[in-house]
Motif scaffolding. Structure first.
Motif, PDB file in Angstrom:
ATOM      1  N   TYR A   1      14.853 -16.547  53.023  1.00 12.14           N
ATOM      2  CA  TYR A   1      13.493 -16.135  52.897  1.00 12.14           C
ATOM      3  C   TYR A   1      13.096 -17.180  54.029  1.00 12.14           C
ATOM      4  O   TYR A   1      11.861 -16.968  54.839  1.00 12.14           O
ATOM      5  N   ILE A   2      13.538 -18.202  54.101  1.00 12.27           N
ATOM      6  CA  ILE A   2      13.089 -19.288  55.517  1.00 12.27           C
ATOM      7  C   ILE A   2      13.460 -18.733  56.720  1.00 12.27           C
ATOM      8  O   ILE A   2      12.564 -18.459  57.592  1.00 12.27           O
ATOM      9  N   LYS A   3      14.482 -17.841  56.828  1.00 13.27           N
ATOM     10  CA  LYS A   3      14.738 -17.197  58.407  1.00 13.27           C
ATOM     11  C   LYS A   3      13.593 -16.176  58.580  1.00 13.27           C
ATOM     12  O   LYS A   3      13.130 -15.922  59.436  1.00 13.27           O
ATOM     13  N   ASP A   4      13.441 -15.271  57.421  1.00  8.80           N
ATOM     14  CA  ASP A   4      12.269 -14.344  57.560  1.00  8.80           C
ATOM     15  C   ASP A   4      10.875 -14.904  57.876  1.00  8.80           C
ATOM     16  O   ASP A   4      10.174 -14.103  58.916  1.00  8.80           O
ATOM     17  N   LEU A   5      10.507 -15.966  57.316  1.00 13.81           N
ATOM     18  CA  LEU A   5       9.297 -16.535  57.672  1.00 13.81           C
ATOM     19  C   LEU A   5       9.311 -16.977  59.029  1.00 13.81           C
ATOM     20  O   LEU A   5       8.176 -16.710  59.701  1.00 13.81           O
ATOM     21  N   LEU A   6      10.453 -17.570  59.652  1.00 17.36           N
ATOM     22  CA  LEU A   6      10.282 -18.256  60.938  1.00 17.36           C
ATOM     23  C   LEU A   6      10.293 -17.102  61.943  1.00 17.36           C
ATOM     24  O   LEU A   6       9.773 -17.024  63.052  1.00 17.36           O
TER      25      LEU A   6
ATOM     26  N   GLY B   1       9.019 -13.941  61.555  1.00 19.83           N
ATOM     27  CA  GLY B   1       7.664 -13.395  61.520  1.00 19.83           C
ATOM     28  C   GLY B   1       7.989 -11.911  60.535  1.00 19.83           C
ATOM     29  O   GLY B   1       7.093 -10.966  60.587  1.00 19.83           O
ATOM     30  N   ARG B   2       9.121 -11.957  59.801  1.00 21.67           N
ATOM     31  CA  ARG B   2       9.229 -10.712  59.178  1.00 21.67           C
ATOM     32  C   ARG B   2       8.444 -10.864  57.582  1.00 21.67           C
ATOM     33  O   ARG B   2       8.182 -11.981  57.026  1.00 21.67           O
ATOM     34  N   PRO B   3       8.251  -9.665  56.965  1.00 20.53           N
ATOM     35  CA  PRO B   3       7.661  -9.820  55.709  1.00 20.53           C
ATOM     36  C   PRO B   3       8.380 -10.448  54.911  1.00 20.53           C
ATOM     37  O   PRO B   3       9.632 -10.247  54.407  1.00 20.53           O
ATOM     38  N   THR B   4       7.732 -11.058  53.921  1.00 21.58           N
ATOM     39  CA  THR B   4       8.230 -11.918  52.807  1.00 21.58           C
ATOM     40  C   THR B   4       7.332 -11.792  51.560  1.00 21.58           C
ATOM     41  O   THR B   4       6.110 -11.572  51.491  1.00 21.58           O
ATOM     42  N   PRO B   5       7.949 -12.038  50.222  1.00 22.62           N
ATOM     43  CA  PRO B   5       7.055 -12.060  49.237  1.00 22.62           C
ATOM     44  C   PRO B   5       5.906 -12.955  49.354  1.00 22.62           C
ATOM     45  O   PRO B   5       6.009 -14.094  49.952  1.00 22.62           O
ATOM     46  N   GLU B   6       4.769 -12.721  48.619  1.00 24.83           N
ATOM     47  CA  GLU B   6       3.601 -13.566  48.476  1.00 24.83           C
ATOM     48  C   GLU B   6       3.958 -14.729  48.012  1.00 24.83           C
ATOM     49  O   GLU B   6       3.536 -15.910  48.321  1.00 24.83           O
ATOM     50  N   THR B   7       4.813 -14.774  46.867  1.00 26.23           N
ATOM     51  CA  THR B   7       5.185 -15.974  46.139  1.00 26.23           C
ATOM     52  C   THR B   7       6.760 -15.706  45.892  1.00 26.23           C
ATOM     53  O   THR B   7       7.467 -14.689  45.831  1.00 26.23           O
ATOM     54  N   LEU B   8       7.445 -16.860  45.897  1.00 25.98           N
ATOM     55  CA  LEU B   8       9.008 -16.848  45.479  1.00 25.98           C
ATOM     56  C   LEU B   8       9.243 -17.853  44.413  1.00 25.98           C
ATOM     57  O   LEU B   8       8.442 -19.017  44.479  1.00 25.98           O
ATOM     58  N   GLU B   9       9.786 -17.557  43.327  1.00 26.59           N
ATOM     59  CA  GLU B   9      10.014 -18.112  42.253  1.00 26.59           C
ATOM     60  C   GLU B   9      11.598 -18.653  42.243  1.00 26.59           C
ATOM     61  O   GLU B   9      12.437 -17.903  42.440  1.00 26.59           O
ATOM     62  N   ILE B  10      11.547 -19.959  42.214  1.00 23.80           N
ATOM     63  CA  ILE B  10      12.922 -20.461  42.024  1.00 23.80           C
ATOM     64  C   ILE B  10      13.204 -21.751  41.192  1.00 23.80           C
ATOM     65  O   ILE B  10      11.899 -22.077  40.767  1.00 23.80           O
ATOM     66  N   ASP B  11      14.295 -22.110  40.835  1.00 23.31           N
ATOM     67  CA  ASP B  11      14.463 -23.227  39.867  1.00 23.31           C
ATOM     68  C   ASP B  11      14.989 -24.246  40.534  1.00 23.31           C
ATOM     69  O   ASP B  11      16.086 -24.217  41.580  1.00 23.31           O
ATOM     70  N   VAL B  12      14.660 -25.629  40.644  1.00 25.65           N
ATOM     71  CA  VAL B  12      14.908 -26.801  41.485  1.00 25.65           C
ATOM     72  C   VAL B  12      15.294 -27.855  40.484  1.00 25.65           C
ATOM     73  O   VAL B  12      14.960 -27.739  39.243  1.00 25.65           O
ATOM     74  N   ARG B  13      16.398 -28.549  40.665  1.00 22.74           N
ATOM     75  CA  ARG B  13      16.702 -29.879  39.949  1.00 22.74           C
ATOM     76  C   ARG B  13      16.175 -31.200  40.378  1.00 22.74           C
ATOM     77  O   ARG B  13      16.189 -31.389  41.611  1.00 22.74           O
ATOM     78  N   LEU B  14      15.472 -31.654  39.653  1.00 22.71           N
ATOM     79  CA  LEU B  14      14.689 -32.884  39.981  1.00 22.71           C
ATOM     80  C   LEU B  14      15.654 -34.022  39.745  1.00 22.71           C
ATOM     81  O   LEU B  14      17.007 -33.964  39.331  1.00 22.71           O
ATOM     82  N   ALA B  15      15.420 -35.403  40.080  1.00 22.63           N
ATOM     83  CA  ALA B  15      15.793 -36.480  40.120  1.00 22.63           C
ATOM     84  C   ALA B  15      16.531 -36.840  38.732  1.00 22.63           C
ATOM     85  O   ALA B  15      17.597 -37.560  38.688  1.00 22.63           O
ATOM     86  N   ASP B  16      16.054 -36.563  37.551  1.00 23.94           N
ATOM     87  CA  ASP B  16      16.339 -36.842  36.532  1.00 23.94           C
ATOM     88  C   ASP B  16      17.399 -35.764  35.755  1.00 23.94           C
ATOM     89  O   ASP B  16      17.692 -35.581  34.537  1.00 23.94           O
ATOM     90  N   GLY B  17      17.623 -34.742  36.642  1.00 22.08           N
ATOM     91  CA  GLY B  17      18.519 -33.798  36.370  1.00 22.08           C
ATOM     92  C   GLY B  17      17.893 -32.575  35.612  1.00 22.08           C
ATOM     93  O   GLY B  17      18.438 -31.593  35.363  1.00 22.08           O
TER      94      GLY B  17
END
Length: 375
Positions: A235-240, A242-258
């Motif tokens: 996704y980052i490579k496509d953005l940089l 200039g290739r088409p990317t989804p309008e929004t990206l949904e991902i799960d992230v792990r925070l400091a508290d786990g």
């Protein structure tokens, strides 16, 4: 004629002016006996037929409090005058067409079981009535079906009410969610082309549970699950590039508290001028939204499957009952042992089918998923 009158299990009829008193009396009976009355609006021109309907409801264990009307004006007045648990309608009325009845019911706008009870309705008319908004129909020569039909439709109406309650809860949660984010800025993170955090706003610090100094220089992949790494890097490579990317990206992230949180991210490339370009990511936490949506879909799925199972079971039970009567009669009359053996085999298969129907009905009554506070 007693059109417009109200009935209860204790009285044969009353003037329309006594409606409120009888309803209050029924409420008092409920407090004493613990049995809520069934408030029945009958669109019916025959007082004798109305009496039969009440009789069948009482046989089914209900304590009906009813009002009978046969004109559009009386129907509108009855609907406006109080709440009802079920509406029973004769398809053929001398002063009121069925189309007018269903139109007035839809104008009322309350989801209450609407059941046709008629002696003159063909299969095509019944199908058309169901498509128009009728919940079920019962023939007057088969009134033993009335109480079970009422019970089923009351249960399904309650299921629909629960679904609407969850939908309302979801809408309230979404409004609250939107208001909270309007009051505070979304998390905004600036990432360089190597995926390192170069800047983050206060909302981002709160979301991550870390101070800005700690976040700067961290790699975005430190927050990601291993399975999501190829997706985000692509996704980052496509953005940089200039290739088409989804309008929004949904991902799960792990925070400091786990904790794992679901983020909805909108990104754009920021021109760095003489420096390397960077990526500005605006992130919203949508964990609660996704959970509420999942629960709503689960309730709707169980409700749809349960309604279909109950309908199939109901439609098959009637011919099975006829088969039972025919086999029992044949066994009484038939003396030939070979023929009797075949009839008994038919009855065994009927029992197997009946057991399947019982399982279907059991499935259709699965407990509803109830809304809980997500805060």
């Amino acid at each position: 004629s007693q059109a417009g009158g109200l009935r209860s299990i204790h009285r044969s009829g009353a003037a329309s002016g006594d409606v409120l008193a009888l309803v209050e009396r029924a409420s008092a009976d409920e407090e004493v006996n613990g049995t809520p009355p069934l408030r029945v609006l009958m669109i019916e021109d025959s007082e004798d037929d109305a009496t039969l309907l009440l009789h069948e409801l009482r046989r089914g264990g209900y304590d009906p409090v009813s009002q009978r009307v046969e004109t559009a004006e009386a129907m509108r007045a009855a609907l406006a005058g109080q709440s009802w648990d079920v509406i029973l309608v004769d398809y053929a009325l001398p002063q009121l067409s069925f189309e007018d009845v269903i139109a007035i019911y839809k104008e009322w706008g309350v989801d209450v079981p609407f059941i046709i009870v008629s002696g003159r309705i063909g299969e095509e008319m019944a199908v058309a009535a169901m498509k128009a908004g009728t919940h079920d129909y019962v023939m007057k020569d088969k009134l033993q079906r009335l109480a079970p039909a009422v019970e089923r439709e009351l249960r399904e109406a309650e299921t629909r009410r629960r679904i609407r309650a969850i939908q309302d809860e979801l809408e309230r949660s979404e409004r609250k969610f939107h208001a909270l984010f309007e009051a505070a800025a979304d998390a905004i993170v600036l990432v360089n082309c190597n995926g390192k955090i170069v800047d983050v706003n206060p909302a981002g610090q709160i979301l991550a549970g870390r101070e800005r100094a700690e976040l700067l220089g961290m790699d975005m992949t430190d927050f990601l699950r291993p399975d999501d790494l190829p997706l985000v890097r692509g996704y980052i490579k496509d953005l940089l590039e200039g290739r088409p990317t989804p309008e929004t990206l949904e991902i799960d992230v792990r925070l400091a508290d786990g904790r794992l949180r679901s983020l909805q991210i909108r990104s754009r490339v920021v021109d760095g001028g003489a420096l390397e370009p960077s990526i500005e990511a605006i992130a919203r936490d949508v964990t609660e939204q996704k959970e509420m949506h999942r629960r709503l879909l689960e309730v709707e799925r169980f409700a749809a499957v349960g309604e279909m199972a109950a309908f199939v079971a109901h439609e098959i039970n009637t011919p099975l009952a006829n088969v039972a009567l025919l086999t029992a009669s044949a066994l009484r009359l038939e003396k030939d042992s070979a023929v009797r053996e075949k009839i008994e085999k038919i009855d065994v298969q009927r029992h197997r089918a009946a057991n399947i129907i019982t399982q279907l009905l059991s499935f259709s009554r699965r407990p509803e998923v109830l809304p809980t506070d997500m805060d």
